[in-house]
Structure formats: C-alpha cells, structure tokens
Design a protein around this motif. Structure first.
Motif, PDB file in Angstrom:
ATOM      1  N   ASP A 118       0.793  -1.237   0.000  1.00 13.22           N
ATOM      2  CA  ASP A 118       0.000   0.000   0.000  1.00 13.22           C
ATOM      3  C   ASP A 118       0.822   1.282   0.000  1.00 13.22           C
ATOM      4  OD1 ASP A 118      -2.289  -1.483  -0.144  1.00 13.22           O
ATOM      5  OD2 ASP A 118      -2.618  -1.481   2.020  1.00 13.22           O
ATOM      6  N   ASP A 119       0.896   1.965   1.147  1.00 12.46           N
ATOM      7  CA  ASP A 119       1.492   3.297   1.207  1.00 12.46           C
ATOM      8  C   ASP A 119       3.016   3.270   1.342  1.00 12.46           C
ATOM      9  OD1 ASP A 119       1.367   2.211   3.744  1.00 12.46           O
ATOM     10  OD2 ASP A 119       1.089   4.144   4.737  1.00 12.46           O
ATOM     11  N   ARG A 120       3.612   2.125   1.497  1.00 10.67           N
ATOM     12  CA  ARG A 120       5.058   2.050   1.676  1.00 10.67           C
ATOM     13  C   ARG A 120       5.815   2.248   0.361  1.00 10.67           C
ATOM     14  NH1 ARG A 120       3.306  -2.290   4.978  1.00 10.67           N
ATOM     15  NH2 ARG A 120       3.410  -1.690   7.158  1.00 10.67           N
ATOM     16  N   HIS A 170      12.782  -0.812   5.219  1.00 11.58           N
ATOM     17  CA  HIS A 170      13.290  -2.085   5.737  1.00 11.58           C
ATOM     18  C   HIS A 170      12.166  -3.130   5.819  1.00 11.58           C
ATOM     19  CE1 HIS A 170      11.591  -0.455   9.438  1.00 11.58           C
ATOM     20  NE2 HIS A 170      11.636  -1.669   9.948  1.00 11.58           N
ATOM     21  N   ILE A 171      10.923  -2.687   5.970  1.00 13.35           N
ATOM     22  CA  ILE A 171       9.792  -3.620   5.974  1.00 13.35           C
ATOM     23  C   ILE A 171       9.659  -4.279   4.606  1.00 13.35           C
ATOM     24  CG2 ILE A 171       7.284  -3.803   6.246  1.00 13.35           C
ATOM     25  CD1 ILE A 171       7.525  -1.409   8.222  1.00 13.35           C
ATOM     26  N   VAL A 172       9.819  -3.479   3.559  1.00  9.34           N
ATOM     27  CA  VAL A 172       9.774  -4.008   2.190  1.00  9.34           C
ATOM     28  C   VAL A 172      10.941  -4.961   1.966  1.00  9.34           C
ATOM     29  CG1 VAL A 172       9.856  -3.393  -0.253  1.00  9.34           C
ATOM     30  CG2 VAL A 172       8.611  -1.939   1.346  1.00  9.34           C
ATOM     31  N   MET A 189      10.718  -8.990   1.102  1.00 10.45           N
ATOM     32  CA  MET A 189      11.322  -9.567  -0.102  1.00 10.45           C
ATOM     33  C   MET A 189      12.310 -10.682   0.263  1.00 10.45           C
ATOM     34  SD  MET A 189       9.964  -8.150  -2.735  1.00 10.45           S
ATOM     35  CE  MET A 189      11.055  -8.435  -4.103  1.00 10.45           C
ATOM     36  N   LYS A 190      13.028 -10.501   1.356  1.00  9.96           N
ATOM     37  CA  LYS A 190      13.970 -11.533   1.792  1.00  9.96           C
ATOM     38  C   LYS A 190      13.228 -12.760   2.314  1.00  9.96           C
ATOM     39  CE  LYS A 190      18.016 -13.135   3.013  1.00  9.96           C
ATOM     40  NZ  LYS A 190      18.766 -13.835   2.015  1.00  9.96           N
ATOM     41  N   LEU A 214      17.805  -7.278  -0.761  1.00  4.98           N
ATOM     42  CA  LEU A 214      17.892  -5.909  -1.268  1.00  4.98           C
ATOM     43  C   LEU A 214      18.714  -5.016  -0.349  1.00  4.98           C
ATOM     44  CD1 LEU A 214      14.233  -5.406  -2.513  1.00  4.98           C
ATOM     45  CD2 LEU A 214      16.262  -5.932  -3.872  1.00  4.98           C
ATOM     46  N   TYR A 215      19.334  -5.583   0.657  1.00 10.00           N
ATOM     47  CA  TYR A 215      20.165  -4.804   1.573  1.00 10.00           C
ATOM     48  C   TYR A 215      21.540  -4.520   0.986  1.00 10.00           C
ATOM     49  CZ  TYR A 215      16.772  -5.711   5.268  1.00 10.00           C
ATOM     50  OH  TYR A 215      15.620  -5.763   6.013  1.00 10.00           O
TER      51      TYR A 215
END
Length: 152
Positions: A9-11, A133-135, A139-140, A147-148
C-alpha cells in the motif's frame, strides 16, 4: 501482481511495486534454469557412467587384446552409436542450460542491484525511507531476494 507486493500500500508507489514484481519474476526464472541445469547435469553424469559400464562389458573387456577389435565391435552394433549420440546430446543440453542459467542470473542480479542503487529515489519521503526495511524484509522472507547489499 504478487499479493505481498500488492499489500505494501502506502510504503511504495506503483513503479516500485512493478520493479519488485519484475525482480521476483527474474528470480523465479533464474531458479527454474538453475534446477533444470542441475537435473540435466546429473542426468548426463549418470547416463555417461552407465554408458561407460555398458561399453566396458560389451566392447572393452571381451576385445581388450586389440584396439582394432574394440573399434570394430563398437561400430558393429548400431545401438552404440545411438547411445553415444544421446550422451553427447544430453551434454550439449547441459551446456545450453548452463548458458541460459548464467544469462538469467545476470539479468536478475542487474535488476536487483538497480533497485538497491535507486533506493533513495524509490523511497523519497522521510517516512517511506524509514519503513523501507519492511519491504526489504518481506522480499527476503517471501522470495529470498536480498535488497540490503549488492553482493550475492
């Protein structure tokens, strides 16, 4: 679109979601070619091993006194030629799948690194930047895509 990506959503904005969706597709393509290559590689090894054992007991052992006799016995049976062609064909398929796997891996890592490089542009707002970091964790966790860092 993948449900976990859609639920962000808004992230993230829509363009970022499309990029994440694309990297997931490329990861799946890479994993698919990786599995196929590994399967065909083991098939090639097994078929080559059994073909060698077959040749040992039907050609090498009985005609070991002369190379000419071994060659003549090998050529006399047409099944030997067909088995050799199948073995060479499977080996060629293994090399073709290796090249496709490497190409898919390059595409996947290039897009993943592009997302990492553009992360400042993709999450411009301060609250989006703090919640990225939530995204990354999603993904991880869901897709095993890191993606880090740019390293594999």
């Amino acid at each position: 679109m993948e449900t976990p990506i859609f639920m962000l959503d808004d992230r993230t904005d829509q363009a970022t979601k499309e990029m994440l969706e694309s990297v997931v597709k490329r990861k799946r393509k890479f994993d698919r070619f990786k599995f196929r290559h590994l399967f065909v590689m083991w098939l090639t090894i097994a078929f080559g091993f059994f073909f060698f054992i077959y040749l040992y007991y039907t050609v090498m052992k009985p005609y070991s006194y002369s190379f000419e006799a071994m060659f003549s016995a090998f050529v006399k049976k047409s099944v030997n030629f067909y088995l050799l062609v199948i073995n060479v064909g499977i080996y060629g398929l293994m090399n073709l799948l290796r090249e496709k796997r490497e190409k898919a891996e390059k595409e996947y890592h290039a897009l993943r690194c592009e997302i990492i490089d553009k992360s400042k542009d993709l999450w411009k707002k301060e609250d989006e930047w703090k919640n990225r970091h939530i995204v990354f964790e999603m993904m991880k966790k869901k897709y095993d895509i890191n993606l880090y860092h740019e390293n594999k």
